[in-house]
Write a protein that holds these residues in place. Structure first.
Motif: not given
Lengths: 78, 274
Positions: A19, A21-23, A25-26, A29-30, B16, B23
């Motif tokens: 998680n 990682f996911v956070k 990555k998110l 993205e912004e 992932l 997006k």
């Protein structure tokens, strides 16, 4: 590394893999290209896995430093 | 649109993925997919699309659940026997993922209603089990320029193709006319292995997800053929037919046809001639 240039911060203390990682990555993205993200990670699995993923296929990690029992990473958005 | 904490957790394994991310997840949550038939193909497709977080899923079916459906139609349970398939489908999909708005269309598609049913959806997944519906869906999608994922199964065989109207071959480019009634047996007569339905329905869900995410290659211009006994996957190139009655240069099919009646008329004419 110019420390004053940190654009965004994310504290991933207590956030387990993947998680964190996911956070990360998110969050990236912004952000805009060239901006710098400061991420705080727990010791152990997170600090072993996150930079490895960064090296394989991800944004460049500019700095890794240990602060107490946590780790501080500077990641560049590409 | 900002993903909630529970959404980040729920979809983390696909966020992932390269080229998906937050997006891509937002695209899925904003997508509208229509599944035709809550049967052997629509069931696995519906399960994966709902799990992936498609924002709106419409399901068309006029039937009730029968005991003999449960061997392959994995949306429904034993306790659903006798109830409308669209209702058990809606309940199951909502149980998996409350993010998904499920619209139950309990009706049989005809030339009168199909354009109205499909108009609000981004892509159509055809999991119907009969030729009149299959041609009606293909024609309606081509005429209204809706992307379509086709799947078909019988015995140990399955096939799938994706149709981007005007850009790639449509179902009529492959098979210009439905076979005469009675020539090709249905699953009811010939049988079907449930896992074959599962594979083809899942391939269709995969096509829909790639279309929405805009990643990879679609099964456009190629028919995927699966045989469970060999077991083998083959791809056959299917160019767009310039002489196609529907999407060719001089189309003769310009309005929707309800084949059932047409076929009945034709078969009785054939009988009287003989």
């Amino acid at each position: 590394m110019d420390e004053a240039r940190i654009d965004e911060r994310i504290d991933l203390s207590g956030v387990i893999c993947p998680n964190n990682f996911v956070k990360t990555k998110l969050k990236l993205e912004e952000m805009k290209q060239g901006q710098i993200l400061e991420a705080i990670l727990d010791n152990g699995e997170p600090i072993r896995d996150v930079p490895r993923a960064g090296k394989e296929k991800g944004p460049p990690i500019l700095k890794v430093e240990k602060i107490g029992n946590k780790w501080r990473l500077l990641i560049k958005k590409v | 649109m900002k993903l909630r904490e529970d959404q980040i957790e729920r979809y983390s394994r696909q966020i992932l993925l390269p080229n998906v991310g937050g997006k891509g997840q937002e695209k899925l949550l904003n997508a509208k997919v229509l599944i035709i038939g809550a049967g052997g193909l629509g069931s696995p497709a519906g399960l994966y699309l709902a799990s992936a977080g498609i924002g709106k899923i419409g399901i068309v079916d006029s039937d009730v659940v029968e005991l003999n459906n449960l061997q392959r139609q994995i949306l429904h349970a034993t306790s659903d026997v006798g109830n409308a398939k669209v209702l058990s489908a809606k309940e199951r999909l909502n149980n998996i993922n409350p993010d998904v708005e499920v619209i139950a269309h309990r009706l049989r598609l005809t030339s009168e209603n199909i354009l109205d049913v499909i108009k609000d959806y981004d892509i159509i997944l055809d999991g119907s089990d009969n030729f009149p519906t299959r041609y009606l869906v293909n024609d309606a999608c081509v005429l209204s320029e809706k992307p379509l994922s086709h799947g078909g199964i019988l015995k140990f065989d399955g096939q799938a193709i994706t149709i981007l109207p005007g850009k790639s071959a449509c179902y009529r480019c492959l098979f210009p006319e439905p076979p005469p009634p009675g020539l090709v047996p249905s699953c009811q007569e010939a049988g079907i292995l449930g896992a074959v339905a599962g594979l083809i329905g899942t391939i269709q869900a995969n096509e829909v997800l790639k279309y929405i995410l805009g990643i990879g290659d679609l099964l456009t211009g190629k028919l995927l053929i699966f045989n469970a006994l060999d077991p083998s996957f083959r791809q056959v190139k299917v160019p767009k037919d310039p002489k196609c009655q529907l999407c060719g240069e001089r189309p003769t099919v310009t309005e929707l046809i309800d084949y059932e009646e047409f076929c009945h008329v034709r078969s009785s004419q054939t009988l009287s001639v003989d």
